[in-house]
Design a protein around this motif. Sequence first.
Motif, PDB file in Angstrom:
ATOM      1  N   VAL A  81       0.863  -1.179   0.000  1.00 33.18           N
ATOM      2  CA  VAL A  81       0.000   0.000   0.000  1.00 33.18           C
ATOM      3  C   VAL A  81       0.897   1.225   0.000  1.00 33.18           C
ATOM      4  CG1 VAL A  81      -1.773   1.282   1.249  1.00 33.18           C
ATOM      5  CG2 VAL A  81      -1.794  -1.219   1.274  1.00 33.18           C
ATOM      6  N   THR A  82       0.639   2.154  -0.912  1.00 30.93           N
ATOM      7  CA  THR A  82       1.410   3.389  -0.919  1.00 30.93           C
ATOM      8  C   THR A  82       0.751   4.391   0.012  1.00 30.93           C
ATOM      9  OG1 THR A  82       2.251   5.199  -2.277  1.00 30.93           O
ATOM     10  CG2 THR A  82       0.183   4.200  -2.975  1.00 30.93           C
ATOM     11  N   THR A  83       1.534   4.967   0.900  1.00 34.86           N
ATOM     12  CA  THR A  83       0.987   5.879   1.910  1.00 34.86           C
ATOM     13  C   THR A  83       1.260   7.342   1.589  1.00 34.86           C
ATOM     14  OG1 THR A  83       3.018   5.686   3.207  1.00 34.86           O
ATOM     15  CG2 THR A  83       1.225   4.169   3.719  1.00 34.86           C
ATOM     16  N   GLY A  84       1.831   7.614   0.443  1.00 39.53           N
ATOM     17  CA  GLY A  84       2.079   8.993   0.033  1.00 39.53           C
ATOM     18  C   GLY A  84       2.208   9.068  -1.467  1.00 39.53           C
ATOM     19  N   GLY A  85       1.659  10.111  -2.069  1.00 41.83           N
ATOM     20  CA  GLY A  85       1.743  10.262  -3.508  1.00 41.83           C
ATOM     21  C   GLY A  85       3.129  10.702  -3.941  1.00 41.83           C
ATOM     22  N   THR A  86       3.316  10.804  -5.254  1.00 42.63           N
ATOM     23  CA  THR A  86       4.586  11.280  -5.795  1.00 42.63           C
ATOM     24  C   THR A  86       4.544  12.799  -5.845  1.00 42.63           C
ATOM     25  OG1 THR A  86       4.739   9.294  -7.151  1.00 42.63           O
ATOM     26  CG2 THR A  86       6.143  11.161  -7.762  1.00 42.63           C
ATOM     27  N   PRO A  87       5.380  13.499  -5.064  1.00 42.12           N
ATOM     28  CA  PRO A  87       5.352  14.969  -5.070  1.00 42.12           C
ATOM     29  C   PRO A  87       5.696  15.514  -6.453  1.00 42.12           C
ATOM     30  CG  PRO A  87       6.603  14.120  -3.195  1.00 42.12           C
ATOM     31  CD  PRO A  87       6.338  12.970  -4.105  1.00 42.12           C
ATOM     32  N   SER A  88       5.127  16.688  -6.757  1.00 44.16           N
ATOM     33  CA  SER A  88       5.400  17.331  -8.037  1.00 44.16           C
ATOM     34  C   SER A  88       5.785  18.782  -7.782  1.00 44.16           C
ATOM     35  CB  SER A  88       4.166  17.261  -8.948  1.00 44.16           C
ATOM     36  OG  SER A  88       3.047  17.866  -8.308  1.00 44.16           O
ATOM     37  N   GLY A  89       6.154  19.503  -8.811  1.00 42.51           N
ATOM     38  CA  GLY A  89       6.540  20.902  -8.650  1.00 42.51           C
ATOM     39  C   GLY A  89       6.355  21.664  -9.940  1.00 42.51           C
ATOM     40  N   TRP A  90       6.439  22.973  -9.818  1.00 44.76           N
ATOM     41  CA  TRP A  90       6.292  23.853 -10.978  1.00 44.76           C
ATOM     42  C   TRP A  90       7.676  24.340 -11.418  1.00 44.76           C
ATOM     43  CZ3 TRP A  90       1.629  24.406 -13.276  1.00 44.76           C
ATOM     44  CH2 TRP A  90       0.490  24.083 -12.536  1.00 44.76           C
ATOM     45  N   ALA A  91       7.785  24.586 -12.709  1.00 42.05           N
ATOM     46  CA  ALA A  91       9.045  25.108 -13.241  1.00 42.05           C
ATOM     47  C   ALA A  91       8.769  25.907 -14.506  1.00 42.05           C
ATOM     48  CB  ALA A  91      10.024  23.976 -13.536  1.00 42.05           C
ATOM     49  N   SER A  92       9.647  26.815 -14.809  1.00 43.54           N
ATOM     50  CA  SER A  92       9.514  27.571 -16.058  1.00 43.54           C
ATOM     51  C   SER A  92       9.907  26.691 -17.239  1.00 43.54           C
ATOM     52  CB  SER A  92      10.413  28.815 -16.011  1.00 43.54           C
ATOM     53  OG  SER A  92      11.776  28.423 -15.959  1.00 43.54           O
ATOM     54  N   GLU A  93       9.720  27.192 -18.430  1.00 44.36           N
ATOM     55  CA  GLU A  93       9.980  26.396 -19.629  1.00 44.36           C
ATOM     56  C   GLU A  93      11.407  25.900 -19.689  1.00 44.36           C
ATOM     57  OE1 GLU A  93       9.831  26.834 -24.514  1.00 44.36           O
ATOM     58  OE2 GLU A  93       9.046  28.408 -23.230  1.00 44.36           O
ATOM     59  N   THR A  94      12.328  26.732 -19.291  1.00 43.13           N
ATOM     60  CA  THR A  94      13.740  26.353 -19.382  1.00 43.13           C
ATOM     61  C   THR A  94      14.379  26.161 -18.017  1.00 43.13           C
ATOM     62  OG1 THR A  94      14.377  28.700 -19.449  1.00 43.13           O
ATOM     63  CG2 THR A  94      13.988  27.557 -21.573  1.00 43.13           C
ATOM     64  N   GLY A  95      13.578  26.219 -16.958  1.00 45.01           N
ATOM     65  CA  GLY A  95      14.112  26.093 -15.613  1.00 45.01           C
ATOM     66  C   GLY A  95      14.519  24.664 -15.289  1.00 45.01           C
ATOM     67  N   PRO A  96      15.344  24.474 -14.280  1.00 43.81           N
ATOM     68  CA  PRO A  96      15.788  23.125 -13.886  1.00 43.81           C
ATOM     69  C   PRO A  96      14.655  22.332 -13.241  1.00 43.81           C
ATOM     70  CG  PRO A  96      16.575  24.744 -12.317  1.00 43.81           C
ATOM     71  CD  PRO A  96      15.950  25.521 -13.441  1.00 43.81           C
ATOM     72  N   ARG A  97      14.728  21.034 -13.348  1.00 40.62           N
ATOM     73  CA  ARG A  97      13.739  20.126 -12.749  1.00 40.62           C
ATOM     74  C   ARG A  97      14.429  19.287 -11.695  1.00 40.62           C
ATOM     75  NH1 ARG A  97      11.929  23.093 -17.106  1.00 40.62           N
ATOM     76  NH2 ARG A  97       9.829  22.437 -17.753  1.00 40.62           N
ATOM     77  N   PRO A  98      14.456  19.742 -10.443  1.00 45.63           N
ATOM     78  CA  PRO A  98      15.121  18.941  -9.410  1.00 45.63           C
ATOM     79  C   PRO A  98      14.369  17.640  -9.147  1.00 45.63           C
ATOM     80  CG  PRO A  98      13.959  20.793  -8.432  1.00 45.63           C
ATOM     81  CD  PRO A  98      13.910  20.998  -9.917  1.00 45.63           C
ATOM     82  N   GLU A  99      15.079  16.680  -8.617  1.00 48.72           N
ATOM     83  CA  GLU A  99      14.481  15.371  -8.311  1.00 48.72           C
ATOM     84  C   GLU A  99      13.422  15.515  -7.222  1.00 48.72           C
ATOM     85  OE1 GLU A  99      15.848  10.957  -6.677  1.00 48.72           O
ATOM     86  OE2 GLU A  99      17.338  12.478  -7.163  1.00 48.72           O
ATOM     87  N   ALA A 131      -7.358  12.241  15.525  1.00 48.64           N
ATOM     88  CA  ALA A 131      -6.628  13.052  14.541  1.00 48.64           C
ATOM     89  C   ALA A 131      -7.137  12.791  13.133  1.00 48.64           C
ATOM     90  CB  ALA A 131      -5.131  12.760  14.630  1.00 48.64           C
ATOM     91  N   SER A 132      -7.024  13.795  12.273  1.00 48.56           N
ATOM     92  CA  SER A 132      -7.482  13.684  10.890  1.00 48.56           C
ATOM     93  C   SER A 132      -6.487  12.873  10.061  1.00 48.56           C
ATOM     94  CB  SER A 132      -7.652  15.077  10.284  1.00 48.56           C
ATOM     95  OG  SER A 132      -6.390  15.727  10.210  1.00 48.56           O
ATOM     96  N   ASP A 133      -6.854  12.630   8.809  1.00 47.72           N
ATOM     97  CA  ASP A 133      -6.005  11.825   7.928  1.00 47.72           C
ATOM     98  C   ASP A 133      -4.626  12.455   7.725  1.00 47.72           C
ATOM     99  OD1 ASP A 133      -8.096  10.110   7.688  1.00 47.72           O
ATOM    100  OD2 ASP A 133      -8.710  10.747   5.683  1.00 47.72           O
ATOM    101  N   ALA A 134      -4.562  13.777   7.728  1.00 45.91           N
ATOM    102  CA  ALA A 134      -3.305  14.448   7.423  1.00 45.91           C
ATOM    103  C   ALA A 134      -2.246  14.223   8.493  1.00 45.91           C
ATOM    104  CB  ALA A 134      -3.549  15.948   7.243  1.00 45.91           C
ATOM    105  N   THR A 135      -2.668  14.009   9.741  1.00 45.35           N
ATOM    106  CA  THR A 135      -1.700  13.896  10.841  1.00 45.35           C
ATOM    107  C   THR A 135      -1.704  12.539  11.532  1.00 45.35           C
ATOM    108  OG1 THR A 135      -3.334  14.834  12.375  1.00 45.35           O
ATOM    109  CG2 THR A 135      -1.837  16.368  11.286  1.00 45.35           C
ATOM    110  N   ARG A 136      -2.663  11.681  11.228  1.00 47.51           N
ATOM    111  CA  ARG A 136      -2.793  10.399  11.925  1.00 47.51           C
ATOM    112  C   ARG A 136      -1.826   9.377  11.335  1.00 47.51           C
ATOM    113  NH1 ARG A 136      -7.350   9.743  10.489  1.00 47.51           N
ATOM    114  NH2 ARG A 136      -7.231   7.868   9.219  1.00 47.51           N
ATOM    115  N   ALA A 137      -1.256   8.533  12.194  1.00 50.55           N
ATOM    116  CA  ALA A 137      -0.329   7.501  11.734  1.00 50.55           C
ATOM    117  C   ALA A 137      -1.072   6.457  10.906  1.00 50.55           C
ATOM    118  CB  ALA A 137       0.344   6.835  12.940  1.00 50.55           C
ATOM    119  N   PHE A 138      -0.395   5.931   9.887  1.00 50.30           N
ATOM    120  CA  PHE A 138      -0.996   4.885   9.063  1.00 50.30           C
ATOM    121  C   PHE A 138      -1.260   3.647   9.920  1.00 50.30           C
ATOM    122  CE2 PHE A 138      -0.747   1.136   6.329  1.00 50.30           C
ATOM    123  CZ  PHE A 138      -1.655   1.483   5.336  1.00 50.30           C
TER     124      PHE A 138
END
Length: 337
Positions: free
Chosen positions: A88-106, A180-187
């Motif tokens: 079971v995956t307990t966290g999604g894959t984080p994403s980010g914003w970047a400009s057209e030519t900006g770097p894409r960090p891991e 506690a809510s889903d955001a802070t409760r332990a899996f």
Amino acid sequence: MSDVVMARPVLEGAREGVPRGGAAFDGFVRAGTTVEMKAFTGVTGDAGGFAVPREIDAAIDAVLKGISPIRAIANVVKVGTAGYRKLVTTGGTPSGWASETGPRPETATPVFTEIAPPMGELYANPSASQAMLDDAAFDVEEWLAGEIATEFAKAEGAAFVGGSGVNRPKGFLTYPTGPASDATRAFGTLQHLASGAAADFGTNPQERLIDLVQSLRAPYRQGACFVMNAATLARIRKFKTADGAFLWSPGLTAGQPATLLGYPVVEAEDMPDVAANTLPIAFGNFRAGYLVAERTETAILRDPYSNKPFVGFYATKRIGGAVVNSEAIKLMKIAAS
């Protein structure tokens, strides 16, 4: 007429066309309890003698047992071994914003949790004398198969709700809970909402039920249902809104289920009654939240040799269960806060 029983479903180890008294049984159900039954003989009345040799109705009326329906709303999978695992995956894959030519960090990677549903073996080992099998006015073997199936269903249903997880499934009510809510409760910890009173429902109980529904995130509310026993349901059905309307809505047409706040209600007699610190009401998407793992269908062996003149019927079923998504099931706790 031939003494061959025709068109009866075949169990494991049996074949069609077995003479009456052979290993073929007429349809049996999957589900479970650990049950021990005394030997059937024609010597004493309640142990089989009532059926021999009097002329009686060939059909036996049985007292219906309350069978928990958690299997019907859970996710049921067939497994090949007792070592079944689920990721079971307990966290999604984080994403980010970047400009057209900006770097894409891991970005970070998803986090996995391994779920191993505790498994146990249900068994029943009743026996009947050969004279009983020969003389009874009804099909003893078919009746025994039905009795075993019903007891198995009753036991597994109880385990899915309150099983300890030791040589049996782990019931969803035995997991730790917290406010506690889903955001802070332990899996692995289920969220509970307080009823508003120490040993009963508090004021405005209908609002507490609405809070319970809304605590479940929208993706899980598709296919969600309430789970409670009949005594709790009888009380809930009397709740009204401020303008006098009942929260309970009966089905408008035949075959349509009644609903509570727009969601169906499943009666599970293994759920606790309303009392201090109990968890009598569950709401959630059990298809996403609870997993039932079956290793095989029920297997029944017929043994006429080990204990002559008795014929033994040894039935086994290996089954497990566990909560796989603690965000998909919410509970109401009878407590002030």
